[in-house]
Each structure stands twice: as structure tokens, then as C-alpha cells.
Design a protein around this motif. Sequence first.
Motif, PDB file in Angstrom:
ATOM      1  N   VAL A  22       0.304  -1.826   9.881  1.00 56.87           N
ATOM      2  CA  VAL A  22      -0.953  -2.092   9.173  1.00 56.87           C
ATOM      3  C   VAL A  22      -1.522  -0.798   8.611  1.00 56.87           C
ATOM      4  O   VAL A  22      -2.033  -0.756   7.483  1.00 56.87           O
ATOM      5  CB  VAL A  22      -1.943  -2.795  10.124  1.00 56.87           C
ATOM      6  CG1 VAL A  22      -3.321  -2.861   9.504  1.00 56.87           C
ATOM      7  CG2 VAL A  22      -1.453  -4.189  10.446  1.00 56.87           C
ATOM      8  N   THR A  25       0.293   0.119   5.535  1.00 55.95           N
ATOM      9  CA  THR A  25      -0.183  -0.733   4.442  1.00 55.95           C
ATOM     10  C   THR A  25      -1.464  -0.161   3.848  1.00 55.95           C
ATOM     11  O   THR A  25      -1.630  -0.124   2.631  1.00 55.95           O
ATOM     12  CB  THR A  25      -0.462  -2.152   4.961  1.00 55.95           C
ATOM     13  OG1 THR A  25       0.543  -2.509   5.870  1.00 55.95           O
ATOM     14  CG2 THR A  25      -0.501  -3.138   3.835  1.00 55.95           C
ATOM     15  N   ILE A  79      -9.354  -6.496   9.912  1.00 58.38           N
ATOM     16  CA  ILE A  79      -8.103  -7.181  10.229  1.00 58.38           C
ATOM     17  C   ILE A  79      -8.122  -7.705  11.656  1.00 58.38           C
ATOM     18  O   ILE A  79      -7.731  -8.834  11.928  1.00 58.38           O
ATOM     19  CB  ILE A  79      -6.918  -6.225  10.007  1.00 58.38           C
ATOM     20  CG1 ILE A  79      -6.672  -6.108   8.509  1.00 58.38           C
ATOM     21  CG2 ILE A  79      -5.663  -6.722  10.704  1.00 58.38           C
ATOM     22  CD1 ILE A  79      -5.741  -5.035   8.135  1.00 58.38           C
ATOM     23  N   LEU A 295       0.254  -9.217   5.708  1.00 57.76           N
ATOM     24  CA  LEU A 295      -0.132  -9.035   7.111  1.00 57.76           C
ATOM     25  C   LEU A 295       0.399 -10.178   7.969  1.00 57.76           C
ATOM     26  O   LEU A 295       0.915  -9.960   9.065  1.00 57.76           O
ATOM     27  CB  LEU A 295      -1.652  -8.967   7.246  1.00 57.76           C
ATOM     28  CG  LEU A 295      -2.308  -7.683   6.746  1.00 57.76           C
ATOM     29  CD1 LEU A 295      -3.805  -7.780   6.880  1.00 57.76           C
ATOM     30  CD2 LEU A 295      -1.787  -6.498   7.533  1.00 57.76           C
TER      31      LEU A 295
END
Lengths: 324, 408
Positions: A22, A25, A79, A295
Motif C-alpha cells: 500500500v 502504491t 485505507i 487495493l
Amino acid sequence: MRYYRYIGTRVLWAFVVAFIIVTITFVLLSMSPDPSIQQAATQAALEGGDPQEATDRQEKLRGLDEPLHVRYIDYMTGIATLEWGWSEYRNQPVTKALWGSLYYTAQYSIPWTILTLLFGPLIGVYSAARMYSWKDHVVTGIAFLGFSIPNFFFAIVLLLVFGVWLDWVPVAYRTDVPVVSLENAIQLALPVFVLVTGSIGGILRVARNESAEFQNADFMKTAKAKGVSPLRAYAYHVMRPTLVPLSTTVVGQLLAMFLGASLLVEVVFGIPGLGRTTFDALVAQDTNLVLGSVLLFTVIGVIGNLIEDIVFTIVDPRISYDDR
Amino acid sequence: MPPEKPERFDQVDWTEYANPTGWQRSTNTRYFLYSTVPVLALGLYDWLVVGPREATFVRLGADLGLSGPFQMIGLTHDPAGIDYLFVGTLLLFVWYLLVPLYQNPRMTRYYWTRFKRNRPALGGLGWLFLVFAGGLIGPFVLNTPSQDILTAHQPPAFTSVDEATVPLCVGEVENGRCYGTWEHPLGTDNTGRDVFSSIIHGMTISMQIAFITTSVVAVIGVSVGTVAAVSGGWVDEGLMRVVDIVLSFPTLPFYLLILYSFGASLSMFILVFALFAWGGTARYVRSKALSVSEAEYINESRLSGASTSYIIRRHVIPNTASSIITQLTLLIPVFLLAEAQIAFLGLGDSDVPSWGQLIAAGRTDLAFAPWIVLAPGIALFLTILAFTFVGDALLDALDPEAKTEADR
């Protein structure tokens, strides 16, 4: 006790991996220009406004004027708390859009997984029992064909033959039919068939080669000498040890198919599932939805790898937990 | 360099042992470096001297005063960055795989007899050779297929379609049906491009993907795997955790994200897929290298004062090479398939005439012009099948301990 500690470490490590992916990303997104900002600038320029002002406004709107570490913390908490933003293309929250498409993906993924897991080992062991007969050659040929034929190409050809020429299946996917109905089964038959032929090949090969080893094992000779029926001998004495090495490859193979081929199959058959949503979001330049689906795929990948590791320890108790 | 008639059972190049701690000095490495010099020089020339809108070879011809001869042999190409990389990996392939095979005729014959037993693999090798030759020579012989809307949807040779579906029939028209011609042996697509020459040009792309990605994966995977196995301890632990992360990456969705933010190009595709695909290779090489590094001769070598890097280069890599080659052969289809999938989705490099692009182009006309999809689809299918067969046979041929399919 060691066993639980091993599982605990694995689960913890899965979280670390997810966290790192993550983060990568985030780095990637913060490095790249956001298409929605360019869109706003172009829009402003076309309408005779000031592009710079529009860019600033859009950046402020998306919170891009904050310092990097603040954005990073916001992003990570967003997230973690499942607040993945608003999808402009679908006009609903990203989580809701993904949840909705997961519903359609599950409709073909579940039969596909069950069929693969059921028939892969069965046909593989059968093929090993008749090794080098014409039946075995046919099975091996189908296995090679299955994993060599590009899934999307196979899907197109099947759709042409059965949808357009023979008119047995509808060409367009219909979302208004009930889940458990004949119409739904007919329209899902082709996608499931394509995916099963794609994923069963590898499993067939592993099952065949691994069980070949047990055909002439001492315990099989004993079983035969005792007069155990062939069916029972194969079901109990060959199938069970074969499942151990098989279980380690199955999850990985299904996962690889799920992350790659199912996306293509959904696009070809027009199923509004996860892959199709990702593709549409890309075309519509909906940043939040693209990010959300990446994700989700990451989460599925990490969980899949975790399951693979845990299954391995369950089916094979001989593994030592110290070397990790 | 060509092998003389061996006086002994096997030949040993003793000069290689004279200075075991020095930098790489094997003959092949030296020749490899020599042969990359002209490629690098041309690349630098292209980068520094040639203008962005000029074709490299046209300019080179003008600079050298050889425009005439260059024109005559049709050398008017403009190689891109990826072409230089491709030539580089080809040189790597020649100097580290083909030449060593030629230098060791005894082992080559042995491998070949074992490989030959697998008949499907022989067919696969033949097809791969065709694709390789077509991809290498094709672009120099056949021009890039040009668009001509009038000759769209021409049928392949020996087949015919209804006259109403083609704007202008190149071949003969009989009873209202348009017959295919040898001018377009596999027909034309919806913009009138010749399908056959598109497939030949697609071979170049497929070969570039196969060679470049595999080389990158091989370099990273082999280094990480062997270093982890030989070093052990926390180096091993750390490297394997990195491998875990690489393996967990959802490559295709992630590539879509990168493509979304940075745009598509073939080099970007190769870069992303190579950088996320070495995990499996590294893990595999490590397990092989671990068993090799337990061997006695590694200890001997260490005792005689060889450095770790020398042991890795001299003993570990050559002894794991067979499994590495097999594993890499089986990895190539994954890349080819991924490229075709992305091109099919219309997210690939639109300047690159790949097979996936052609399949995508023909999809809308599938009902009345199926050859546009079928021809590249079958080419892709055969290539993947060939790599799978060859990989399977290599596993049997190179690894004497593996259970063989042919040894019944």
C-alpha cells in the motif's frame, strides 16, 4: 504451541506485506500526475478560465496541497478505516461499488473453484492409474491445451461458436435474471468453462506426476495383496498423499488466474464484476475506483498467499516451524 | 575458439584457473564485451547526434558517405531504445548459451539425444525457431503493413466470403463470392492491413518481450537467489522477505495503475513485469543453490582462498544453470500472455503491432471475418504451447535426477 506461534507470525507478516505494498502504491500515485487535475485544468482553459487556478482548486479539493507526510497518514488511515473515497464514475462510495461487483465475480468464481478442485485431482489420479494409455495421452493433451490457449482468445472463439453461430447462449450478459435460475446457469456456463480449462491443466499435471509416485509404493502393494477394491485403494491410499503437494500449488494457481485471466474473461463476456469495474474505472479515469480495486486485488493476493502457507502446515504436519 | 579434436576426454582451460581471485576473465565474457561495443556506440550516436525525427541509419549512411549502399540493401531503419536492449540480450544469449554449447560438443550431443526423445518438444523447438527467425528477419524483408480501407476484410487464400462484406475484392469474384489471393495469404483486417505481415511483425514484439524480460528476471533472480543461499544468516532472511513481498504483488492490477498514471509503452510493460516476476525465480534458484553450496568442492574452494563472489560465479551458478534455464523457459509464456491480454484490453502501446492488438482489432468483425482473430490467436497459442513443451523437455534433458517422461 509452536504451531500457533508460526501461524501468528505468518498473519503478522501478511499485514506487513500489505502495508508495504500500500505504501508503494502511495509513492507511485504521489509521483505521478493525477489525470483529474489535468482534466480540471483543460476544462478551465476551454471555458476561458485560468488553468492554474483550476489546478489549485482541484488540488485543494483532493487534499494535494498538504505536505507529503500528512497526506501519507491521511491515506493510510483512510485505507485502514475502509474510507476509500467516492467513485465519480459509479456515483457511489468506492467500497460500495466494489462490493456490488464482487457479487457478480463470486457468481462465476465459486463454481469455477469448486469444479477445478473437484475434477483436477480426480482426473489427474485417473490419468496416472492408466499411465501411457491413450486415455492418459488424451488427458495430458487436454492439460497442455488448457494452459496454453490464451483464455481471452478461447472465450472469444467460444462466444462466436455458441453465441453467434449456434445461438445456444446469450451474447450479452443479463444482470436481471435471478442468481439461482436456468438462465443464469446458461450464461455463466461459458465463462466457467473457459476458466476451468485454464486452471485445471496445471493441477492435472501436478496430480498426475505426484500420484505416479504412489502407484507402486509398498502400501499400495499391501493394499492390493489384501484384496482392497481398486476404487478404495485409489481413493484412500493414492489420493490422500497426493493432496499434500497439490494443496501448495492449487491456491497459487487459482490466485494467479483470478488476478489476471478473470479480468479478461469478464471484459469479453460483459460480466459487471471486479475486473470489468477496474477496466471501466481506468477508461473513465476514476482515480479513487482504480486505486480501490488495486487495493482489493492486493488484499486478495496477500490473503491467498497466507492461506496457502497455512494450508500447507495443516495438510503436512511434518513441516518444521523453526526455519522461518 | 572453435574446438579442435579433443586429445583428452574433456578439455580444461587452465588459464582460467591461473588467477582465481581476479575479475571475470573468461573468454566468452571478453568476446561478449567486445561485441557490445558497436551496439553501445550506435546507441550513443543515436542518442547524442541523431535528431528526434531522423532515422538513425539514414543519418549514419549520410555521415559515413555510404548513403547509396545503405539505400540499396534497404537499411533505412530507426531503432528505438528497446531495439538496442534486444540486441544486447541477443548477444548475451549467443555468448553465454549458444557458444558454450558449441564449445562443449560432448555435452551438447548428450543433451540433444535426451531432448530428442520428446517429440512434441522437437516440434515446439521448430516452431520457436520459425518465430525467432521471422521476428529477426521479417521486419527487414516485409514493410510495416499499410492501411488501405478499400482492401479491408479480404479473405485468406483458398477461402471465400460474400462479396457484400468487402469494399473491393482483390481476387476473383465468382457467383457473388470474393476469393482470397496470395497477395494476402491470411487476409486483411478491418483497416486493410495484411494479417500475415502483421503476424510477422508481431513475432518481433513477442521475441523482444521474451528475451528482454527473461534476461532481466534471470539477472535479478539468479543474483538474489545465489547470494541468499551462499551468504546465509540475516542476508538470506532479508532477501527472502523481499522475495515474499515481490511474490505478493498483484502484477496485472498494479501494472494497470502504473499505466493509468504514466501511460503505456512497451518498455514500461517490460520493466514492470520484469521487476515483479523475479520472485519465483529467486526462490527456486535459492533452493537449488542451497543444495549445491553444501557440496564438498565448495568447502575445498573456500579453503583454498576463493572469495564468495568467485564461488558463486565459478561453482554455484554453473551447477544450477540447468534448472535456471528450465524455469525461465516456463516463465516466458506468462509474459507473452500478459502482453497480449493488455494489448487486447486496448491498454497497450498502440504503436506496437503485437498479436494482442490484432486480436482486439478483429473482435468486432468476428462474425463475418474470423481470420483476423484466429490467425494471431493461433500463433500466440502455438508459441505458448511450444515454450511449455520445450520447457518440459529441458527439465528432463538437463536434470539427470528429475523423473523423466521419456524414460519409462
